[in-house]
Design a protein around this motif. Structure first.
Motif, PDB file in Angstrom:
ATOM      1  N   VAL A 141       0.867  -1.180   0.000  1.00  0.00           N
ATOM      2  CA  VAL A 141       0.000   0.000   0.000  1.00  0.00           C
ATOM      3  C   VAL A 141       0.905   1.232   0.000  1.00  0.00           C
ATOM      4  N   ILE A 142       0.888   1.961  -1.089  1.00  0.00           N
ATOM      5  CA  ILE A 142       1.686   3.181  -1.203  1.00  0.00           C
ATOM      6  C   ILE A 142       0.922   4.363  -0.622  1.00  0.00           C
ATOM      7  N   GLY A 143      -0.369   4.430  -0.900  1.00  0.00           N
ATOM      8  CA  GLY A 143      -1.220   5.486  -0.368  1.00  0.00           C
ATOM      9  C   GLY A 143      -2.624   4.972  -0.134  1.00  0.00           C
ATOM     10  N   SER A 144      -3.213   5.337   1.013  1.00  0.00           N
ATOM     11  CA  SER A 144      -4.511   4.769   1.396  1.00  0.00           C
ATOM     12  C   SER A 144      -5.526   5.822   1.836  1.00  0.00           C
ATOM     13  N   SER A 145      -5.253   7.104   1.556  1.00  0.00           N
ATOM     14  CA  SER A 145      -6.131   8.155   2.062  1.00  0.00           C
ATOM     15  C   SER A 145      -7.290   8.437   1.125  1.00  0.00           C
ATOM     16  N   ASP A 146      -8.180   9.286   1.606  1.00  0.00           N
ATOM     17  CA  ASP A 146      -9.169   9.891   0.727  1.00  0.00           C
ATOM     18  C   ASP A 146      -8.465  10.982  -0.084  1.00  0.00           C
ATOM     19  N   ALA A 147      -9.236  11.818  -0.770  1.00  0.00           N
ATOM     20  CA  ALA A 147      -8.631  12.845  -1.616  1.00  0.00           C
ATOM     21  C   ALA A 147      -7.890  13.903  -0.809  1.00  0.00           C
ATOM     22  N   PHE A 148      -8.181  13.978   0.505  1.00  0.00           N
ATOM     23  CA  PHE A 148      -7.708  15.096   1.302  1.00  0.00           C
ATOM     24  C   PHE A 148      -6.578  14.727   2.257  1.00  0.00           C
ATOM     25  N   GLY A 149      -6.043  13.519   2.139  1.00  0.00           N
ATOM     26  CA  GLY A 149      -4.952  13.118   3.011  1.00  0.00           C
ATOM     27  C   GLY A 149      -5.355  12.932   4.451  1.00  0.00           C
ATOM     28  N   SER A 150      -6.603  12.547   4.700  1.00  0.00           N
ATOM     29  CA  SER A 150      -7.083  12.376   6.069  1.00  0.00           C
ATOM     30  C   SER A 150      -6.193  11.410   6.838  1.00  0.00           C
ATOM     31  N   GLY A 151      -5.908  11.760   8.083  1.00  0.00           N
ATOM     32  CA  GLY A 151      -5.040  10.926   8.901  1.00  0.00           C
ATOM     33  C   GLY A 151      -3.578  11.041   8.531  1.00  0.00           C
ATOM     34  N   GLY A 152      -3.215  12.035   7.704  1.00  0.00           N
ATOM     35  CA  GLY A 152      -1.826  12.198   7.289  1.00  0.00           C
ATOM     36  C   GLY A 152      -1.359  11.155   6.292  1.00  0.00           C
ATOM     37  N   ARG A 153      -2.302  10.515   5.610  1.00  0.00           N
ATOM     38  CA  ARG A 153      -1.965   9.469   4.660  1.00  0.00           C
ATOM     39  C   ARG A 153      -1.775  10.029   3.255  1.00  0.00           C
ATOM     40  N   LEU A 154      -1.142   9.226   2.420  1.00  0.00           N
ATOM     41  CA  LEU A 154      -0.938   9.601   1.026  1.00  0.00           C
ATOM     42  C   LEU A 154      -2.136   9.173   0.185  1.00  0.00           C
ATOM     43  N   GLN A 155      -2.237   9.770  -0.997  1.00  0.00           N
ATOM     44  CA  GLN A 155      -3.365   9.481  -1.877  1.00  0.00           C
ATOM     45  C   GLN A 155      -3.245   8.094  -2.504  1.00  0.00           C
ATOM     46  N   THR A 156      -4.352   7.630  -3.068  1.00  0.00           N
ATOM     47  CA  THR A 156      -4.496   6.243  -3.501  1.00  0.00           C
ATOM     48  C   THR A 156      -3.411   5.786  -4.465  1.00  0.00           C
ATOM     49  N   CYS A 157      -2.763   4.692  -4.086  1.00  0.00           N
ATOM     50  CA  CYS A 157      -1.761   4.054  -4.941  1.00  0.00           C
ATOM     51  C   CYS A 157      -1.396   2.709  -4.322  1.00  0.00           C
ATOM     52  N   PHE A 158      -1.414   1.669  -5.140  1.00  0.00           N
ATOM     53  CA  PHE A 158      -1.050   0.326  -4.700  1.00  0.00           C
ATOM     54  C   PHE A 158       0.006  -0.241  -5.649  1.00  0.00           C
ATOM     55  N   HIS A 159       1.041  -0.825  -5.076  1.00  0.00           N
ATOM     56  CA  HIS A 159       2.111  -1.438  -5.854  1.00  0.00           C
ATOM     57  C   HIS A 159       1.967  -2.948  -5.787  1.00  0.00           C
ATOM     58  N   VAL A 160       2.064  -3.599  -6.937  1.00  0.00           N
ATOM     59  CA  VAL A 160       1.962  -5.054  -7.001  1.00  0.00           C
ATOM     60  C   VAL A 160       3.210  -5.607  -7.669  1.00  0.00           C
ATOM     61  N   ALA A 161       3.883  -6.500  -6.961  1.00  0.00           N
ATOM     62  CA  ALA A 161       5.019  -7.235  -7.529  1.00  0.00           C
ATOM     63  C   ALA A 161       4.582  -8.667  -7.769  1.00  0.00           C
ATOM     64  N   TRP A 162       4.835  -9.177  -8.968  1.00  0.00           N
ATOM     65  CA  TRP A 162       4.443 -10.547  -9.303  1.00  0.00           C
ATOM     66  C   TRP A 162       5.589 -11.187 -10.071  1.00  0.00           C
ATOM     67  N   SER A 163       5.406 -12.432 -10.482  1.00  0.00           N
ATOM     68  CA  SER A 163       6.504 -13.171 -11.104  1.00  0.00           C
ATOM     69  C   SER A 163       6.977 -12.549 -12.405  1.00  0.00           C
ATOM     70  N   GLY A 164       6.096 -11.768 -13.057  1.00  0.00           N
ATOM     71  CA  GLY A 164       6.457 -11.178 -14.345  1.00  0.00           C
ATOM     72  C   GLY A 164       6.834  -9.719 -14.289  1.00  0.00           C
ATOM     73  N   GLY A 165       6.866  -9.115 -13.097  1.00  0.00           N
ATOM     74  CA  GLY A 165       7.240  -7.704 -13.023  1.00  0.00           C
ATOM     75  C   GLY A 165       6.509  -6.959 -11.930  1.00  0.00           C
ATOM     76  N   GLU A 166       6.256  -5.672 -12.180  1.00  0.00           N
ATOM     77  CA  GLU A 166       5.630  -4.801 -11.191  1.00  0.00           C
ATOM     78  C   GLU A 166       4.640  -3.865 -11.896  1.00  0.00           C
ATOM     79  N   PHE A 167       3.546  -3.562 -11.196  1.00  0.00           N
ATOM     80  CA  PHE A 167       2.615  -2.564 -11.715  1.00  0.00           C
ATOM     81  C   PHE A 167       1.997  -1.785 -10.571  1.00  0.00           C
ATOM     82  N   LEU A 168       1.386  -0.639 -10.911  1.00  0.00           N
ATOM     83  CA  LEU A 168       0.654   0.165  -9.954  1.00  0.00           C
ATOM     84  C   LEU A 168      -0.824   0.120 -10.264  1.00  0.00           C
ATOM     85  N   ILE A 169      -1.622   0.210  -9.204  1.00  0.00           N
ATOM     86  CA  ILE A 169      -3.056   0.451  -9.327  1.00  0.00           C
ATOM     87  C   ILE A 169      -3.291   1.853  -8.787  1.00  0.00           C
ATOM     88  N   ASP A 170      -3.667   2.757  -9.634  1.00  0.00           N
ATOM     89  CA  ASP A 170      -3.859   4.179  -9.362  1.00  0.00           C
ATOM     90  C   ASP A 170      -2.546   4.863  -8.996  1.00  0.00           C
TER      91      ASP A 170
END
Length: 247
Positions: A5-34
């Motif tokens: 989990v790279i970022g898990s906040s709402d649009a406003f950074g509630s709780g001091g979190r970063l905005q939406t972004c998920f990193h996925v590593a798999w056998s064939g490489g890496e990608f981001l969701i948002d």
């Protein structure tokens, strides 16, 4: 498959979190969701090299979900010195929205010579799309963003990872999540109703219908954060920036 989990906040950074972004590593490489505006900050914190990411999948065209692409371009040109290709997959209009945002924030940015190929692909409603060994199926949801907004279902390494995107309750969440090893679900509120968003009081009674093996709540707003200790269920966890999970 490993999720960070790279970022898990709402649009406003509630709780001091970063905005939406998920990193996925798999056998064939890496990608981001948002790729929210703070995505590069989160990747730096987690020690993840942006040049190792080959594909970025965008759920919808709100700034807290796609605008990090603008800083990504500048970073790729001037800091990371990227040479490997990058594909961005998103709703119809993703290329035009990206270019408009980039030119508004960094005039001339899109005209700078690149040492890497940058390609854009667009979803077709409910039609599986294959990109470098990753299969993603886009399900239409309800969240106005100037283009169709999607929940996304990924099939990777024999596993299923699903993501609600931002949306109010719609029945298309059921085929998105059904049988998923992990369903990442936005939960902006606890019981507060915010149009075009989900809350815990809607999600909780529908967990059985969703049919996912595990659920990770994300995009929590202030009211949801204040009530997080009450959002308890055996298959449910709450996302935190930096959280890592094997799927």
């Amino acid at each position: 498959m490993k999720l960070t989990v790279i970022g898990s906040s709402d649009a406003f950074g509630s709780g001091g979190r970063l905005q939406t972004c998920f990193h996925v590593a798999w056998s064939g490489g890496e990608f981001l969701i948002d790729c929210g505006a703070t995505s590069l900050i989160g990747l730096e914190r987690e020690g993840i090299d942006p040049n190792g990411i080959s594909t970025i999948f965008i759920s919808h065209l709100h700034g807290d979900h796609f605008s990090g692409l603008v800083w990504w371009l500048i970073h790729a040109l001037h800091v990371a010195k990227r040479t490997v290709p990058l594909t961005v997959v998103g709703p119809e209009g993703i290329k035009e929205r990206f270019e408009a945002a980039a030119e508004a924030l960094f005039p001339g940015a899109t005209a700078n010579p690149r040492r890497f190929d940058l390609a854009f692909r667009t979803y077709r409603d409910f039609v599986p799309l294959d990109e470098r060994g990753v299969r993603v199926t886009p399900f239409v949801v309800s969240h106005p963003s100037g283009a169709t907004s999607y929940a996304l279902r990924f099939e990777v390494d024999g596993k299923v990872l699903a993501f609600s995107g931002d949306t109010e309750w719609v029945e298309t969440l059921l085929p998105t999540a059904n049988g998923a090893d992990l369903f990442i679900c936005e939960c902006f509120g606890f019981e507060m109703e915010a149009r075009y968003h989900l809350n815990w009081r809607t999600i909780e009674p529908n967990l059985g219908k969703l049919g996912a093996r595990s659920v990770l709540l994300t995009h929590l707003g202030p009211e949801a954060l204040a009530n997080r200790e009450r959002m308890i269920h055996p298959i449910v966890a709450i996302a935190e920036d930096g959280l890592r999970r094997d799927i």
